[in-house]
Scaffold this motif. Structure first.
Motif, PDB file in Angstrom:
ATOM      1  N   VAL A   1       0.834  -1.204   0.000  1.00 10.94           N
ATOM      2  CA  VAL A   1       0.000   0.000   0.000  1.00 10.94           C
ATOM      3  C   VAL A   1       0.866   1.250   0.000  1.00 10.94           C
ATOM      4  CG1 VAL A   1      -1.729   1.277   1.281  1.00 10.94           C
ATOM      5  CG2 VAL A   1      -1.921  -1.176   1.065  1.00 10.94           C
ATOM      6  N   ARG A   2       1.974   1.195   0.711  1.00 13.11           N
ATOM      7  CA  ARG A   2       2.873   2.347   0.712  1.00 13.11           C
ATOM      8  C   ARG A   2       3.410   2.597  -0.693  1.00 13.11           C
ATOM      9  NH1 ARG A   2       1.360   4.064   5.391  1.00 13.11           N
ATOM     10  NH2 ARG A   2       1.998   2.895   7.208  1.00 13.11           N
ATOM     11  N   ALA A   3       3.543   1.530  -1.475  1.00 15.54           N
ATOM     12  CA  ALA A   3       4.026   1.687  -2.850  1.00 15.54           C
ATOM     13  C   ALA A   3       2.886   2.021  -3.800  1.00 15.54           C
ATOM     14  CB  ALA A   3       4.736   0.417  -3.296  1.00 15.54           C
ATOM     15  N   GLY A   4       1.699   2.277  -3.270  1.00 16.06           N
ATOM     16  CA  GLY A   4       0.579   2.703  -4.100  1.00 16.06           C
ATOM     17  C   GLY A   4      -0.238   1.558  -4.663  1.00 16.06           C
ATOM     18  N   GLY A   5      -0.070   0.341  -4.150  1.00 14.17           N
ATOM     19  CA  GLY A   5      -0.827  -0.795  -4.670  1.00 14.17           C
ATOM     20  C   GLY A   5      -1.928  -1.207  -3.708  1.00 14.17           C
ATOM     21  N   THR A   6      -2.500  -2.363  -3.948  1.00 14.87           N
ATOM     22  CA  THR A   6      -3.497  -2.909  -3.048  1.00 14.87           C
ATOM     23  C   THR A   6      -3.077  -4.313  -2.647  1.00 14.87           C
ATOM     24  OG1 THR A   6      -4.736  -3.739  -4.924  1.00 14.87           O
ATOM     25  CG2 THR A   6      -5.434  -1.627  -4.017  1.00 14.87           C
ATOM     26  N   VAL A   7      -3.697  -4.806  -1.590  1.00 13.55           N
ATOM     27  CA  VAL A   7      -3.393  -6.140  -1.091  1.00 13.55           C
ATOM     28  C   VAL A   7      -4.634  -6.997  -1.258  1.00 13.55           C
ATOM     29  CG1 VAL A   7      -2.694  -7.460   0.922  1.00 13.55           C
ATOM     30  CG2 VAL A   7      -1.769  -5.206   0.558  1.00 13.55           C
ATOM     31  N   GLY A   8      -4.429  -8.250  -1.643  1.00 18.62           N
ATOM     32  CA  GLY A   8      -5.548  -9.176  -1.698  1.00 18.62           C
ATOM     33  C   GLY A   8      -6.335  -9.060  -2.993  1.00 18.62           C
ATOM     34  N   ASN A   9      -7.352  -9.900  -3.082  1.00 18.37           N
ATOM     35  CA  ASN A   9      -8.175  -9.956  -4.277  1.00 18.37           C
ATOM     36  C   ASN A   9      -8.942  -8.644  -4.456  1.00 18.37           C
ATOM     37  OD1 ASN A   9     -10.007 -10.507  -6.239  1.00 18.37           O
ATOM     38  ND2 ASN A   9     -10.904 -12.296  -5.237  1.00 18.37           N
ATOM     39  N   PRO A  10      -8.690  -7.917  -5.557  1.00 18.76           N
ATOM     40  CA  PRO A  10      -9.408  -6.648  -5.727  1.00 18.76           C
ATOM     41  C   PRO A  10     -10.902  -6.837  -5.974  1.00 18.76           C
ATOM     42  CG  PRO A  10      -8.129  -7.155  -7.672  1.00 18.76           C
ATOM     43  CD  PRO A  10      -7.752  -8.174  -6.648  1.00 18.76           C
ATOM     44  N   PHE A  11     -11.322  -8.049  -6.325  1.00 17.17           N
ATOM     45  CA  PHE A  11     -12.739  -8.288  -6.586  1.00 17.17           C
ATOM     46  C   PHE A  11     -13.466  -8.803  -5.353  1.00 17.17           C
ATOM     47  CE2 PHE A  11     -10.538  -9.212 -10.670  1.00 17.17           C
ATOM     48  CZ  PHE A  11     -10.835  -7.996 -11.237  1.00 17.17           C
ATOM     49  N   ALA A  12     -12.741  -8.911  -4.227  1.00 19.89           N
ATOM     50  CA  ALA A  12     -13.395  -9.380  -3.010  1.00 19.89           C
ATOM     51  C   ALA A  12     -14.469  -8.402  -2.561  1.00 19.89           C
ATOM     52  CB  ALA A  12     -12.380  -9.585  -1.903  1.00 19.89           C
ATOM     53  N   VAL A  13     -14.375  -7.132  -2.989  1.00 19.72           N
ATOM     54  CA  VAL A  13     -15.415  -6.158  -2.618  1.00 19.72           C
ATOM     55  C   VAL A  13     -16.771  -6.589  -3.137  1.00 19.72           C
ATOM     56  CG1 VAL A  13     -13.950  -4.140  -2.391  1.00 19.72           C
ATOM     57  CG2 VAL A  13     -14.801  -4.769  -4.622  1.00 19.72           C
ATOM     58  N   LEU A  14     -16.800  -7.379  -4.217  1.00 16.13           N
ATOM     59  CA  LEU A  14     -18.078  -7.819  -4.774  1.00 16.13           C
ATOM     60  C   LEU A  14     -18.720  -8.889  -3.900  1.00 16.13           C
ATOM     61  CD1 LEU A  14     -17.146  -7.989  -8.530  1.00 16.13           C
ATOM     62  CD2 LEU A  14     -18.477  -6.262  -7.377  1.00 16.13           C
ATOM     63  N   ASP A  15     -17.894  -9.613  -3.128  1.00 13.83           N
ATOM     64  CA  ASP A  15     -18.451 -10.570  -2.182  1.00 13.83           C
ATOM     65  C   ASP A  15     -18.829  -9.891  -0.875  1.00 13.83           C
ATOM     66  OD1 ASP A  15     -18.447 -12.871  -3.648  1.00 13.83           O
ATOM     67  OD2 ASP A  15     -16.373 -13.360  -3.182  1.00 13.83           O
ATOM     68  N   GLN A  16     -18.153  -8.778  -0.608  1.00 13.50           N
ATOM     69  CA  GLN A  16     -18.269  -8.150   0.694  1.00 13.50           C
ATOM     70  C   GLN A  16     -19.283  -6.999   0.678  1.00 13.50           C
ATOM     71  OE1 GLN A  16     -14.752  -6.066   1.457  1.00 13.50           O
ATOM     72  NE2 GLN A  16     -15.078  -5.827   3.629  1.00 13.50           N
ATOM     73  N   ARG A  17     -19.211  -6.144  -0.347  1.00 11.00           N
ATOM     74  CA  ARG A  17     -20.178  -5.057  -0.577  1.00 11.00           C
ATOM     75  C   ARG A  17     -20.344  -4.145   0.635  1.00 11.00           C
ATOM     76  NH1 ARG A  17     -22.494  -9.640  -2.521  1.00 11.00           N
ATOM     77  NH2 ARG A  17     -23.864  -9.743  -0.733  1.00 11.00           N
ATOM     78  N   ASN A  18     -19.291  -3.357   0.905  1.00  3.06           N
ATOM     79  CA  ASN A  18     -19.309  -2.478   2.072  1.00  3.06           C
ATOM     80  C   ASN A  18     -20.372  -1.395   1.989  1.00  3.06           C
ATOM     81  OD1 ASN A  18     -17.802  -3.109   4.232  1.00  3.06           O
ATOM     82  ND2 ASN A  18     -15.885  -2.370   3.380  1.00  3.06           N
ATOM     83  N   GLY A  19     -20.710  -0.959   0.776  1.00  2.00           N
ATOM     84  CA  GLY A  19     -21.733   0.071   0.633  1.00  2.00           C
ATOM     85  C   GLY A  19     -23.087  -0.377   1.154  1.00  2.00           C
ATOM     86  N   PHE A  20     -23.300  -1.693   1.152  1.00  2.00           N
ATOM     87  CA  PHE A  20     -24.580  -2.245   1.601  1.00  2.00           C
ATOM     88  C   PHE A  20     -24.454  -2.969   2.938  1.00  2.00           C
ATOM     89  CE2 PHE A  20     -24.950  -2.065  -3.010  1.00  2.00           C
ATOM     90  CZ  PHE A  20     -26.173  -1.448  -3.153  1.00  2.00           C
TER      91      PHE A  20
END
Lengths: 142, 329
Positions: free
Chosen positions: A102-121
């Motif tokens: 993250v410090r290098a400007g990237g992300t960790v883990g599966n970027p599509f996990a948000v579709l399983d998790q859905r924080n907005g809902f």
């Protein structure tokens, strides 16, 4: 790896600086001597300074290449497999990964996990109930 | 600042949530140092992008663990930084109010405040999503579905909303609608391997739940599921979820497919015919051997094979053991 690349870089910089300074001194020497002998001929650099310059550059390049971060896989499936695993490592490993990526400007883990998790809902009341049940079952004792 | 609050695990277990919310006091303390008036504060502030991500994640995990005071302080920090008119902060504030509401009357008040906001500005997407989430949480699944469909009419490229709609339909048992919604997600993000696996799972569940229907239809749905799992494996090497699904689907499909006579299943026009029995058998073999390899090397923690969920490994081993028992008999 970090130590090796740093020491190589340091050595390279020292020798490069030395070579540049030697070349400068040499040019002063030849210009002052040539003015006394009044001949406009251009003398070439001594062989040892040339070799020192080239070698120091080589050492510097090696150090930089060794110190570079590991390359990311260029095949989608290989990359997917590696990021998928980052979601199941231990807490300490995860922390180290976040620090690094993250410090290098990237992300960790599966970027599509948000579709399983859905924080907005996020159903915060259900999550609170779930947590309260977990505490009641004695999960906090762990 | 703590690294695990910047990007926590996607599915936070209760113990992790406790761990995260325990960091609240020190993070909140570090922030409440002196602050200068506006133009000077630009010079002294040390905030990064991660700062506010940390506050948001901290707010959510404090709400989960029931630490309302710390959550309120996180929210106040966010409010003082971004103001009350920021859409994302508005949604977080709404989430806080939902969490602290004690009875249906207070929840109704939160709902009314959402509706008031939406009347003023119907394009406020975070609040529209909160409204759907609150409707669902209150058990009004039909209203939630209707509100979500309306949201998707306005913004059809929101993959998160499509995935939520699929989940809503799935909980109501409307499998074909759920599959349609997930296909919409794939139109937006074609390479999401977990969505391919999810599609396969829903197709498998729909095939197994409708026992009464004719064999041809079951075989068709199962071969769809098979293809979805194959795609998810193609997109992600050594994907345990994909191989697990592939194995159970292939097994089920071997029962459903007619032996011997090829092409006995009539396909309606435009549909792919189910794969031949030999292919399914081969796929089943591959899935079994690959699962065995993952379970063996994953639980031994070999290099390059770590990072499998413990529970998933146990489930895979149970599936393999069950299979072996049957062969021995």
């Amino acid at each position: 790896m970090g130590l090796l690349s740093n020491s190589l870089n340091l050595t390279g910089v020292i020798f490069l600086t030395h070579a540049v300074y030697s070349a400068y001194e040499h040019s002063l020497l030849t210009s002052s001597s040539s003015s006394s002998s009044s001949s406009g001929e251009i003398t070439s650099l001594p062989l040892d300074i040339t070799i020192e310059t080239l070698l120091s550059l080589l050492v510097l390049c090696t150090g930089i290449v060794i110190g570079a971060p590991s390359l990311r896989p260029i095949q989608w499936a290989v990359w997917a497999s590696s990021v998928e695993k980052e979601d199941h490592v231990s807490l300490e490993q995860r922390r180290a990964l976040v620090e690094e990526k993250v410090r290098a400007g990237g992300t960790v883990g599966n970027p599509f996990a948000v579709l399983d998790q859905r924080n907005g809902f996020l159903d915060i009341r259900a999550k609170r109930r779930e947590f309260a049940d977990w505490v009641r079952e004695g999960g906090a004792a762990k | 600042m703590s690294a695990d609050l910047i990007q926590p695990f996607p599915s936070i277990s209760p113990s992790t949530a406790v761990h995260l919310s325990q960091q609240a006091p020190q993070i909140l303390q570090s922030s409440s140092s002196l602050s200068l008036p506006y133009p000077l504060s630009l010079l002294t502030s040390t905030e990064t992008q991660e700062t506010w991500m940390t506050y948001e994640n901290l707010l959510i995990s404090c709400l989960r663990t029931g630490d309302n005071e710390a959550a309120r302080r996180c929210l106040d920090e966010l409010l003082s930084r971004f103001g009350e008119k920021n859409e994302r902060v508005m949604a977080l504030q709404g989430m806080y109010e939902e969490a602290v509401a004690e009875n249906d009357k207070e929840l109704g008040a939160v709902m009314q405040s959402y509706e008031a906001v939406l009347k003023e500005d119907p394009t406020n997407m975070p609040i529209r999503k909160r409204r759907v989430a609150l409707l669902r949480s209150m058990g009004k699944t039909n209203d939630a579905t209707a509100a979500l469909v309306e949201l998707l009419d306005a913004s059809p490229t929101d993959s998160e909303a499509w995935a939520e709609l699929a989940d809503l339909y799935f909980t109501q048992g409307l499998y074909s609608q759920a599959i349609y919604s997930l296909e919409e997600v794939l139109l937006i993000i074609p390479n999401a391997w977990n969505i391919h696996a999810r599609l396969g799972e829903i197709a498998y569940i729909s095939a197994t739940s409708s026992e009464s229907s004719d064999r041809g239809n079951t075989a068709k749905v199962l071969s769809d599921a098979l293809r979805r799992f194959c795609r998810s494996i193609e997109l992600c090497d050594n994907y345990l979820r994909g191989y697990y699904g592939l194995k159970i689907t292939a097994k089920k499909l071997l029962d459903a497919l007619p032996r011997g006579g090829k092409g006995a299943i009539a396909t309606s026009d435009g549909d792919l015919p189910p794969p031949p029995v030999e292919t399914v058998e081969k796929l089943h073999e591959i899935a079994t051997s690959k699962l065995a390899e993952i379970v063996r090397r994953g639980s031994a923690g070999e290099k390059g094979w770590e990072g499998y969920d413990e529970a998933e490994l146990i489930a895979a081993r149970a599936l393999l053991d069950k299979d072996e028992e049957k062969v021995e008999r």
